[in-house]
Scaffold this motif. Sequence first.
Motif, short mmCIF file in Angstrom:
data_model
loop_
_atom_site.label_atom_id
_atom_site.label_comp_id
_atom_site.label_asym_id
_atom_site.label_seq_id
_atom_site.Cartn_x
_atom_site.Cartn_y
_atom_site.Cartn_z
N ARG A 189 0.84 -1.21 0.00
CA ARG A 189 0.00 0.00 0.00
C ARG A 189 0.87 1.25 0.00
NH1 ARG A 189 -2.46 1.79 4.74
NH2 ARG A 189 -2.59 -0.38 5.42
N ALA A 190 1.94 1.23 0.79
CA ALA A 190 2.87 2.37 0.79
C ALA A 190 3.46 2.57 -0.60
CB ALA A 190 3.97 2.15 1.82
N GLU A 191 3.77 1.47 -1.27
CA GLU A 191 4.31 1.56 -2.62
C GLU A 191 3.29 2.18 -3.57
OE1 GLU A 191 6.06 -1.24 -6.23
OE2 GLU A 191 5.11 -2.20 -4.50
N ARG A 192 2.04 1.70 -3.51
CA ARG A 192 1.00 2.25 -4.40
C ARG A 192 0.83 3.75 -4.19
NH1 ARG A 192 -1.52 -2.55 -2.71
NH2 ARG A 192 -2.93 -1.44 -1.33
N LEU A 193 0.82 4.18 -2.94
CA LEU A 193 0.68 5.61 -2.64
C LEU A 193 1.89 6.41 -3.12
CD1 LEU A 193 -0.93 5.28 0.87
CD2 LEU A 193 -1.98 6.43 -1.10
N THR A 194 3.07 5.83 -2.98
CA THR A 194 4.28 6.52 -3.41
C THR A 194 4.33 6.61 -4.94
OG1 THR A 194 5.41 5.80 -1.40
CG2 THR A 194 6.80 6.56 -3.20
N VAL A 195 3.89 5.57 -5.62
CA VAL A 195 3.81 5.63 -7.08
C VAL A 195 2.78 6.68 -7.51
CG1 VAL A 195 3.12 4.33 -9.14
CG2 VAL A 195 4.66 3.29 -7.47
N GLU A 196 1.64 6.72 -6.81
CA GLU A 196 0.65 7.77 -7.10
C GLU A 196 1.27 9.15 -6.91
OE1 GLU A 196 -3.77 9.35 -5.65
OE2 GLU A 196 -2.90 7.58 -4.68
N LEU A 197 1.99 9.34 -5.81
CA LEU A 197 2.65 10.61 -5.55
C LEU A 197 3.64 10.95 -6.66
CD1 LEU A 197 3.33 13.01 -3.68
CD2 LEU A 197 4.98 11.49 -2.53
N SER A 198 4.37 9.94 -7.15
CA SER A 198 5.37 10.20 -8.20
C SER A 198 4.73 10.65 -9.51
CB SER A 198 6.26 8.97 -8.42
OG SER A 198 5.54 7.95 -9.08
N GLY A 199 3.44 10.37 -9.69
CA GLY A 199 2.72 10.87 -10.86
C GLY A 199 2.30 12.31 -10.70
N LEU A 200 2.36 12.83 -9.48
CA LEU A 200 1.94 14.20 -9.20
C LEU A 200 3.12 15.13 -8.92
CD1 LEU A 200 -0.92 13.29 -6.69
CD2 LEU A 200 -1.18 13.91 -9.10
N VAL B 101 10.87 4.48 -4.61
CA VAL B 101 9.88 3.57 -5.21
C VAL B 101 10.48 2.18 -5.35
CG1 VAL B 101 8.46 3.13 -7.25
CG2 VAL B 101 8.71 5.47 -6.40
N LYS B 102 11.73 2.10 -5.82
CA LYS B 102 12.40 0.79 -5.95
C LYS B 102 12.50 0.10 -4.60
CE LYS B 102 15.64 2.41 -9.34
NZ LYS B 102 17.07 2.50 -9.65
N TYR B 103 12.86 0.86 -3.57
CA TYR B 103 13.01 0.27 -2.24
C TYR B 103 11.69 -0.37 -1.79
CZ TYR B 103 14.26 -0.47 2.60
OH TYR B 103 14.51 -1.07 3.81
N LEU B 104 10.59 0.35 -1.94
CA LEU B 104 9.30 -0.20 -1.52
C LEU B 104 8.92 -1.42 -2.34
CD1 LEU B 104 7.35 3.09 -0.83
CD2 LEU B 104 7.80 1.26 0.83
N ASN B 105 9.25 -1.42 -3.62
CA ASN B 105 8.94 -2.57 -4.46
C ASN B 105 9.73 -3.79 -4.00
OD1 ASN B 105 9.55 -4.22 -7.18
ND2 ASN B 105 7.52 -3.28 -7.24
N ARG B 106 11.01 -3.63 -3.71
CA ARG B 106 11.82 -4.75 -3.23
C ARG B 106 11.42 -5.17 -1.83
NH1 ARG B 106 12.78 -3.12 -7.31
NH2 ARG B 106 14.60 -3.33 -8.65
N LEU B 107 10.99 -4.20 -1.01
CA LEU B 107 10.68 -4.50 0.38
C LEU B 107 9.54 -5.51 0.49
CD1 LEU B 107 11.30 -3.92 3.34
CD2 LEU B 107 9.63 -2.04 3.22
N SER B 108 8.50 -5.36 -0.29
CA SER B 108 7.40 -6.32 -0.20
C SER B 108 7.87 -7.71 -0.64
CB SER B 108 6.20 -5.86 -1.02
OG SER B 108 6.56 -5.67 -2.36
N ASP B 109 8.77 -7.76 -1.63
CA ASP B 109 9.34 -9.06 -2.02
C ASP B 109 10.19 -9.64 -0.90
OD1 ASP B 109 8.20 -8.82 -4.56
OD2 ASP B 109 9.98 -7.84 -5.39
N TRP B 110 10.92 -8.78 -0.19
CA TRP B 110 11.72 -9.22 0.95
C TRP B 110 10.81 -9.86 2.01
CZ3 TRP B 110 12.27 -9.11 6.10
CH2 TRP B 110 13.50 -9.46 6.63
N PHE B 111 9.71 -9.17 2.33
CA PHE B 111 8.78 -9.69 3.34
C PHE B 111 8.21 -11.05 2.91
CE2 PHE B 111 8.01 -5.09 4.68
CZ PHE B 111 8.80 -5.19 5.81
N PHE B 112 7.92 -11.18 1.61
CA PHE B 112 7.38 -12.45 1.12
C PHE B 112 8.38 -13.58 1.32
CE2 PHE B 112 6.74 -15.64 -2.17
CZ PHE B 112 5.42 -15.99 -1.93
N GLN B 113 9.61 -13.36 0.89
CA GLN B 113 10.61 -14.43 1.04
C GLN B 113 10.92 -14.69 2.52
OE1 GLN B 113 10.24 -16.14 -1.45
NE2 GLN B 113 12.32 -16.41 -2.20
N ALA B 114 10.97 -13.64 3.32
CA ALA B 114 11.22 -13.83 4.75
C ALA B 114 10.10 -14.62 5.40
CB ALA B 114 11.40 -12.48 5.44
#
Length: 190
Positions: free
Chosen positions: A138-149, A157-170
Amino acid sequence: MVTLNKIYTRTGDAGETALGNGDRVAKHSVRVNSYGTVDETNATVGMARLHATGDIDGQLAMIQNDLFDLGADLCRPDMEKDADAEYAPLRITDAQVERLETQIDAMTKAVQPLKSFILPGGSPLAAHLHLCRTVSRRAERLTVELSGLETVNPAAVKYLNRLSDWFFQASRIANNNGADDVLWVPGANR
């Protein structure tokens, strides 16, 4: 170092808050929602750490610190004015993204490939890490929305995208390296 001598200031009573550059914005702005959800992610990480030990706990501690860095980054607009700032604004770096990638790659080697989607659950740590994953998405979606404005640090944005993948593997590591993952069975209850 930050010094907080007074916790309440009354400056937000009219529904506005100050950004890192001093600008006042509505508390419901996309920028405030973005870094507020990063803060919420950090709180879920704190809950996960109640169940974590060893390497995972150490890595989660690093992520919590990174999330404060990320919040500082997102609360400071006008990246093009960074050079003129009184002090160098804190920005997420590609090195922080690369550290997550290295850790994800190591975790991926420790688990079997998936043959089904995973239901959030299993061990208490895995369940909490799945919550971290969804809040960080959700933080990533909001940050991507912000980056459009407005201008946003691309590494954020990259950090948030990798972070959710990190949580999944963890979460898979927390489920006995994936052996105790709860697998989705499509249409199981029809």
